[in-house]
Design an enzyme around this catalytic site. Sequence first.
Site, short mmCIF file in Angstrom:
data_model
loop_
_atom_site.label_atom_id
_atom_site.label_comp_id
_atom_site.label_asym_id
_atom_site.label_seq_id
_atom_site.Cartn_x
_atom_site.Cartn_y
_atom_site.Cartn_z
N LYS A 115 0.83 -1.21 0.00
CA LYS A 115 0.00 0.00 0.00
C LYS A 115 0.87 1.26 0.00
CE LYS A 115 -2.05 -1.20 3.90
NZ LYS A 115 -1.41 -2.49 4.23
N ARG A 143 10.80 -1.17 11.23
CA ARG A 143 9.68 -0.91 12.12
C ARG A 143 9.63 -1.89 13.29
NH1 ARG A 143 4.60 0.06 8.21
NH2 ARG A 143 3.64 -1.27 9.78
N ARG A 177 -1.03 -8.86 13.38
CA ARG A 177 -1.51 -7.89 12.38
C ARG A 177 -2.34 -8.60 11.32
NH1 ARG A 177 4.15 -5.48 10.85
NH2 ARG A 177 3.08 -4.38 9.17
N ARG A 187 11.84 -5.45 4.96
CA ARG A 187 11.58 -4.03 4.71
C ARG A 187 12.44 -3.09 5.54
NH1 ARG A 187 5.62 -1.95 5.43
NH2 ARG A 187 5.85 -3.00 7.42
N ARG A 195 -10.06 0.55 8.33
CA ARG A 195 -9.68 -0.82 8.69
C ARG A 195 -10.78 -1.54 9.44
NH1 ARG A 195 -3.75 0.14 8.72
NH2 ARG A 195 -2.78 -1.83 9.17
#
Length: 213
Positions: free
Chosen positions: A13, A160, A171, A126, A87
């Site tokens: 996203k 993160r 998540r 990431r 969400r």
Amino acid sequence: MNIILLGPPGAGKGTQARILEEQRGMIQLSTGDMLRAARTSGTEMGKIVADVMDRGDLVTDEIVIGLIEEKLEGDHGGGFIFDGFPRTLAQADALGTLLEKHGTKLDAVIAMEVNDDALVQRITARSTCANCGEVYNDMTKPQPADGKCTNCGGAEFKRRADDNAESLKQRLMEYYKKTSPLIGYYYHARALEPVNGLGEIDEVAAGIDKALG
Ligand code: AP5
Ligand code: MG
């Protein structure tokens, strides 16, 4: 044009939102980025949400709807890209009401389809530029060899706190329980545009471009 990028953690996203900003002059509204900024600047709200985010749970509807409401008061640019919002069904209803209040509407909901194996691989590899948030990936988009962000030249990169196996499991669970019902919600509203999120970054961008026309 106002659009939602809907998809599980790691679907791409943020990556696609930045491409859309560049190509279409749209404005990315990422509630995840806003919450992380609140944490970094040490606001009261930032302190409240820190543990919730690190566990991989969802922050309350009240907080995130408040964040979006503030942004809608500002510059509309070439339209908004809602990244990671809504969400929950309550957030989706609130967004509809807020857009209506501002005399505008939702044009499309891009549902990014990626399987769980790819999500785990993407998230564990990431990193982001600490200065501008440009997203990198050890496998598919490595940090530049000269150590400088391609977007802003910044030299610091970070990972993160919620990008670990345990938080990611939570998540994903939150996504399937609370966010995936939005697929039916927006299908019913005739706004849903499914896009294959499994290709190369450019291929996914082309799929989104085609869906938006
Ligand atoms: P948030 O920041 O929104 O995180 P998320 O939804 O878990 O999604 P990510 O940002 O992890 O993934 P992404 O889809 O943006 O993927 P990216 O482009 O980075 O939310 C974090 C937390 O904040 C939540 O858990 C919750 O606590 C709270 N929160 C936020 N919004 C909320 C809300 N509305 N309500 C309640 N709580 C909220 O890509 C991932 C990696 O893959 C990168 O390394 C990238 O380079 C790579 N990649 C991207 N595309 C491709 C591709 N096509 N091929 C190969 N690699 C790719
Ligand atoms: Mg993101």
